[in-house]
Write a protein that holds these residues in place. Sequence first.
Motif, PDB file in Angstrom:
ATOM      1  N   VAL A 266       0.816  -1.206   0.000  1.00  0.00           N
ATOM      2  CA  VAL A 266       0.000   0.000   0.000  1.00  0.00           C
ATOM      3  C   VAL A 266       0.852   1.260   0.000  1.00  0.00           C
ATOM      4  O   VAL A 266       0.418   2.324  -0.450  1.00  0.00           O
ATOM      5  CB  VAL A 266      -0.956  -0.005   1.220  1.00  0.00           C
ATOM      6  CG1 VAL A 266      -0.190   0.134   2.514  1.00  0.00           C
ATOM      7  CG2 VAL A 266      -2.024   1.065   1.087  1.00  0.00           C
ATOM      8  N   PHE A 267       2.111   1.148   0.460  1.00  0.00           N
ATOM      9  CA  PHE A 267       2.993   2.309   0.504  1.00  0.00           C
ATOM     10  C   PHE A 267       3.631   2.609  -0.847  1.00  0.00           C
ATOM     11  O   PHE A 267       3.781   3.771  -1.222  1.00  0.00           O
ATOM     12  CB  PHE A 267       4.107   2.091   1.537  1.00  0.00           C
ATOM     13  CG  PHE A 267       3.640   2.168   2.953  1.00  0.00           C
ATOM     14  CD1 PHE A 267       3.595   3.387   3.616  1.00  0.00           C
ATOM     15  CD2 PHE A 267       3.235   1.033   3.626  1.00  0.00           C
ATOM     16  CE1 PHE A 267       3.157   3.463   4.931  1.00  0.00           C
ATOM     17  CE2 PHE A 267       2.794   1.096   4.938  1.00  0.00           C
ATOM     18  CZ  PHE A 267       2.762   2.314   5.589  1.00  0.00           C
ATOM     19  N   PHE A 268       4.006   1.559  -1.571  1.00  0.00           N
ATOM     20  CA  PHE A 268       4.819   1.794  -2.762  1.00  0.00           C
ATOM     21  C   PHE A 268       4.758   0.602  -3.703  1.00  0.00           C
ATOM     22  O   PHE A 268       4.914  -0.546  -3.284  1.00  0.00           O
ATOM     23  CB  PHE A 268       6.270   2.030  -2.340  1.00  0.00           C
ATOM     24  CG  PHE A 268       7.234   2.157  -3.485  1.00  0.00           C
ATOM     25  CD1 PHE A 268       7.397   3.376  -4.125  1.00  0.00           C
ATOM     26  CD2 PHE A 268       7.975   1.078  -3.921  1.00  0.00           C
ATOM     27  CE1 PHE A 268       8.287   3.506  -5.179  1.00  0.00           C
ATOM     28  CE2 PHE A 268       8.871   1.193  -4.977  1.00  0.00           C
ATOM     29  CZ  PHE A 268       9.020   2.409  -5.609  1.00  0.00           C
ATOM     30  N   GLN A 269       4.512   0.890  -4.976  1.00  0.00           N
ATOM     31  CA  GLN A 269       4.610  -0.124  -6.025  1.00  0.00           C
ATOM     32  C   GLN A 269       5.128   0.566  -7.277  1.00  0.00           C
ATOM     33  O   GLN A 269       4.569   1.576  -7.700  1.00  0.00           O
ATOM     34  CB  GLN A 269       3.249  -0.776  -6.293  1.00  0.00           C
ATOM     35  CG  GLN A 269       2.722  -1.614  -5.134  1.00  0.00           C
ATOM     36  CD  GLN A 269       1.317  -2.126  -5.373  1.00  0.00           C
ATOM     37  OE1 GLN A 269       1.013  -2.621  -6.456  1.00  0.00           O
ATOM     38  NE2 GLN A 269       0.457  -1.992  -4.379  1.00  0.00           N
ATOM     39  N   SER A 270       6.164   0.015  -7.839  1.00  0.00           N
ATOM     40  CA  SER A 270       6.825   0.684  -8.962  1.00  0.00           C
ATOM     41  C   SER A 270       5.989   0.671 -10.232  1.00  0.00           C
ATOM     42  O   SER A 270       6.247   1.455 -11.148  1.00  0.00           O
ATOM     43  CB  SER A 270       8.185   0.030  -9.232  1.00  0.00           C
ATOM     44  OG  SER A 270       8.025  -1.355  -9.521  1.00  0.00           O
TER      45      SER A 270
ATOM     46  N   TYR B  97       0.987   9.271  -8.803  1.00  0.00           N
ATOM     47  CA  TYR B  97       0.129   9.920  -7.814  1.00  0.00           C
ATOM     48  C   TYR B  97      -0.206   8.974  -6.666  1.00  0.00           C
ATOM     49  O   TYR B  97      -0.402   9.413  -5.535  1.00  0.00           O
ATOM     50  CB  TYR B  97      -1.153  10.482  -8.441  1.00  0.00           C
ATOM     51  CG  TYR B  97      -1.956   9.546  -9.317  1.00  0.00           C
ATOM     52  CD1 TYR B  97      -2.760   8.554  -8.765  1.00  0.00           C
ATOM     53  CD2 TYR B  97      -1.935   9.684 -10.701  1.00  0.00           C
ATOM     54  CE1 TYR B  97      -3.511   7.712  -9.566  1.00  0.00           C
ATOM     55  CE2 TYR B  97      -2.681   8.856 -11.520  1.00  0.00           C
ATOM     56  CZ  TYR B  97      -3.468   7.866 -10.948  1.00  0.00           C
ATOM     57  OH  TYR B  97      -4.201   7.031 -11.746  1.00  0.00           O
ATOM     58  N   MET B  98      -0.240   7.654  -6.939  1.00  0.00           N
ATOM     59  CA  MET B  98      -0.482   6.695  -5.867  1.00  0.00           C
ATOM     60  C   MET B  98       0.728   6.608  -4.943  1.00  0.00           C
ATOM     61  O   MET B  98       0.589   6.564  -3.718  1.00  0.00           O
ATOM     62  CB  MET B  98      -0.807   5.319  -6.447  1.00  0.00           C
ATOM     63  CG  MET B  98      -2.041   5.279  -7.321  1.00  0.00           C
ATOM     64  SD  MET B  98      -3.582   5.642  -6.434  1.00  0.00           S
ATOM     65  CE  MET B  98      -3.827   4.120  -5.523  1.00  0.00           C
ATOM     66  N   ASN B  99       1.918   6.592  -5.524  1.00  0.00           N
ATOM     67  CA  ASN B  99       3.133   6.501  -4.712  1.00  0.00           C
ATOM     68  C   ASN B  99       3.418   7.797  -3.958  1.00  0.00           C
ATOM     69  O   ASN B  99       3.844   7.767  -2.803  1.00  0.00           O
ATOM     70  CB  ASN B  99       4.327   6.124  -5.585  1.00  0.00           C
ATOM     71  CG  ASN B  99       4.314   4.655  -5.977  1.00  0.00           C
ATOM     72  OD1 ASN B  99       3.720   3.824  -5.285  1.00  0.00           O
ATOM     73  ND2 ASN B  99       4.943   4.329  -7.098  1.00  0.00           N
TER      74      ASN B  99
ATOM     75  N   ILE C   6       3.779   6.581  -0.014  1.00  0.00           N
ATOM     76  CA  ILE C   6       5.136   6.691   0.544  1.00  0.00           C
ATOM     77  C   ILE C   6       5.646   8.129   0.453  1.00  0.00           C
ATOM     78  O   ILE C   6       6.446   8.569   1.281  1.00  0.00           O
ATOM     79  CB  ILE C   6       6.108   5.716  -0.172  1.00  0.00           C
ATOM     80  CG1 ILE C   6       7.425   5.583   0.614  1.00  0.00           C
ATOM     81  CG2 ILE C   6       6.391   6.169  -1.593  1.00  0.00           C
ATOM     82  CD1 ILE C   6       7.280   4.968   1.972  1.00  0.00           C
ATOM     83  N   GLY C   7       5.143   8.891  -0.521  1.00  0.00           N
ATOM     84  CA  GLY C   7       5.561  10.292  -0.629  1.00  0.00           C
ATOM     85  C   GLY C   7       5.176  11.092   0.607  1.00  0.00           C
ATOM     86  O   GLY C   7       5.964  11.893   1.116  1.00  0.00           O
ATOM     87  N   SER C   8       3.957  10.869   1.112  1.00  0.00           N
ATOM     88  CA  SER C   8       3.543  11.588   2.313  1.00  0.00           C
ATOM     89  C   SER C   8       4.325  11.116   3.528  1.00  0.00           C
ATOM     90  O   SER C   8       4.553  11.888   4.469  1.00  0.00           O
ATOM     91  CB  SER C   8       2.036  11.425   2.544  1.00  0.00           C
ATOM     92  OG  SER C   8       1.694  10.073   2.779  1.00  0.00           O
ATOM     93  N   VAL C   9       4.757   9.850   3.501  1.00  0.00           N
ATOM     94  CA  VAL C   9       5.607   9.332   4.587  1.00  0.00           C
ATOM     95  C   VAL C   9       6.983   9.983   4.527  1.00  0.00           C
ATOM     96  O   VAL C   9       7.553  10.361   5.556  1.00  0.00           O
ATOM     97  CB  VAL C   9       5.716   7.797   4.502  1.00  0.00           C
ATOM     98  CG1 VAL C   9       6.697   7.269   5.549  1.00  0.00           C
ATOM     99  CG2 VAL C   9       4.353   7.147   4.691  1.00  0.00           C
ATOM    100  N   ILE C  10       7.524  10.122   3.330  1.00  0.00           N
ATOM    101  CA  ILE C  10       8.816  10.801   3.166  1.00  0.00           C
ATOM    102  C   ILE C  10       8.712  12.232   3.691  1.00  0.00           C
ATOM    103  O   ILE C  10       9.565  12.705   4.451  1.00  0.00           O
ATOM    104  CB  ILE C  10       9.247  10.787   1.689  1.00  0.00           C
ATOM    105  CG1 ILE C  10       9.584   9.359   1.246  1.00  0.00           C
ATOM    106  CG2 ILE C  10      10.451  11.715   1.464  1.00  0.00           C
ATOM    107  CD1 ILE C  10       9.779   9.201  -0.259  1.00  0.00           C
TER     108      ILE C  10
ATOM    109  N   ALA D 104      -5.486   5.821   2.406  1.00  0.00           N
ATOM    110  CA  ALA D 104      -5.524   4.356   2.497  1.00  0.00           C
ATOM    111  C   ALA D 104      -4.515   3.801   3.491  1.00  0.00           C
ATOM    112  O   ALA D 104      -4.709   2.710   4.038  1.00  0.00           O
ATOM    113  CB  ALA D 104      -5.280   3.745   1.118  1.00  0.00           C
ATOM    114  N   LEU D 105      -3.434   4.535   3.747  1.00  0.00           N
ATOM    115  CA  LEU D 105      -2.438   4.082   4.719  1.00  0.00           C
ATOM    116  C   LEU D 105      -3.045   3.923   6.100  1.00  0.00           C
ATOM    117  O   LEU D 105      -2.576   3.114   6.907  1.00  0.00           O
ATOM    118  CB  LEU D 105      -1.282   5.087   4.811  1.00  0.00           C
ATOM    119  CG  LEU D 105      -0.492   5.417   3.549  1.00  0.00           C
ATOM    120  CD1 LEU D 105       0.610   6.406   3.889  1.00  0.00           C
ATOM    121  CD2 LEU D 105       0.073   4.164   2.918  1.00  0.00           C
TER     122      LEU D 105
END
Length: 743
Positions: free
Chosen positions: A555-559, A564-566, A570-574, A685-686
């Motif tokens: 849910v955090f990251f998929q290449s 916009y999903m990433n 994970i972008g907001s986590v960064i 969603a996180l």
Amino acid sequence: MKSLVFLLLVSTVSGGYRSSYRKERARDGGVFKFLVSGNETAIKQALSTCLTPGCVKAAATVLEMIDMKVDPCDNFYDFACGNFLKETTIPDHKSETGSFQMLADKHNERLRKLFETSPSANEPKIFESVRNYYKSCLDQDNIEVTGRKALLDMVGQLGGWPILEGNNWEDKTFTWQDFDVKANQKGLDTGRIIKFEILANSENVNMRMMHVVQPNLGLSREYMINGVNNKEVKAYFRYMVDLAVYLGATKEIAEEELKESLLFEIKLAEISLPRELLRNATALTNPMIVKEANKLFPGFNWTEHINNIFPDLEAPLQSNEVINLKVPLYVKRIAEYLPTVPARVQANYLIWRTIKDLVLFGDKTVQQIDLKYINILTGESLVSPRWEICAKVVAGLNGNLEFYFKEGSLTNAVGAMFAKEYFPESSKLVADEMVINIKREFKIILDELEWMDDITKKKAHVKVDKMTPHIGYAKEILDNNLVNEFYQGLELNSLDFLRNYLNLTSFIKKYNSKEFRKPINHKSWKIHGGAAIVEAFYGVHQNSLIFPAGILYGVFFQSDRPKYMNYGAIGSVIGHEITHGFDDQGSQRDEDGNLVNWWEPETKQKFLEKAQCIIDQYGNYTVDINGTVYNLDSINTQGENIADNGGIKEAYRAYKRLIRKEGEELSLPGLQYTPRQLFWISSAALYCKVARDNQMINTILTDYHAPYRFRVLGPFSNQKEFSKDWNCPLGSAMNPEKKCSVW
């Protein structure tokens, strides 16, 4: 050179779209041809929709989680997570479950596979110990035979438990200092009355220092200060008694004597400083030479005691060396109080805390006693599967992650096993770029701030520039020779789980003692080898950003899904971790992590005013649990709340800047939401999670994070961009007239 011509056939089917593709080779200059049946709207939507496997999978996940019946402007959390909340059942052995927890569950399954697979040729020697440690934990049959005896043997080696010894226990020779020395020699945790730790020197983070801290309690202070009639405190007391009876005490004696131990611990809670007073690093920095500190606790030889519990220091600590008293007030209070407490009460308490630490190594009877207590705190009604317990123990992921962070633990070994198997280099490259972009965006935000003066702003820029990212894993953990050298002398080859544990803890203690007088290299792989965890961190003493391999997944990251999903996830986590460098605690330290006030006074005051807005906002949030209304602890959650607000803002702006350069991305199939709306959905969603009532109370009282619902409602409602993307009218719940913004 040849190109592909796609013939796209589009037709409208029940409000959705059915597509088929036919590939034809054509020469350069070939035309993209369409054979169309259906209306113009269908054509436009088809052309703007991403149909890669990654997009289809992402769309399916969104559809499973959102509740379209909820107005996003009324309650975006219930919109983004509504269907998930309705359909998700918490497993009996868990207190909560959600997107984050489900990814952690998947992570644990991966660890299980690693620990249960056969060794490979030329792997580091420590891998064998990792597998054996896991195997000994799984060996429930052996634990059933040896568990109770092992606990009783340990009690005997520590001088005996008065409630078991009766009149045979001799109190004249007992001191808590001697107890700590004995416990330390066995590899057990110490510091139940006063704790000594080797940590970084706050004023010079490149060096270590001996710190004196108040102890951790067996039950959180937030419960203990409510006294013996509190429901959780009653459960804690019953837990004490049940374990004592299991080991051979009579119930009457256990209740009588352990009641005194409980009152002793309640007093420790009362004289301990509350969490809100532990957020000020300056107040926790009180360096003084040992012999001066000794005056705060007459009759207790600090120098001798420190050297006894740290016997592996390269050179013994001298009485004229400087140590740090984090909480002088606690030391003064305990020095005054302790002489009034009978030795028998102290001993009963210290043995109890030791037994509590060792329930993990007990048989099924102990596990059920533990479960009865945990059920009151969190609502769990079933013991977790043994493999899951063992995988988390070996990886240092149980409890409060203490072993994950301990230098000398198995973190680097497990990280090496995980990184080799599960983390592709391509993921690191994408994450690297995201960190660069979001750091750059934070710097742009700094330049736009009107409340920050130029001098402070310049120093803030320097701090951002010096933030060191550690993404995925340190490459050195893949070097077998380095890993073998790091773990030289550690062997976990016993069939006995407890013996392996004590060997590991003894190794960790020795490792940290030997490092005490050495400079700290904050960029060393030795302290950044942890890859196997679903978490992200800001290293306050290092000014570093840490994103282990375990979180760059799911849910955090998929290449293979849209950016916009990433960026939303994970972008907001960064952004969150970057902002931690500038929250109420991170802002107290400079670009090197040293405790330095780098703020101009007027700007600092403006910062505190903006932080107060966040405190007030979250302090007004409430949770109704069975008719009891709880206000959030907005003082102790302010750092995380500031980081949540800054993180989502930085990630969104970085994404907007990226698409201005690269062009708009395609939307997801089956959804009528724009890429920017999907950014917000991905971020929310996180935090989709369901929790039992008892666990929710625990979170409100003891967690440094706000309950997940408010990690969406708070930050999103503060963002003007959110309201614009969702057309939320001013004055609606998600677009209040008053908004808080620190960064």
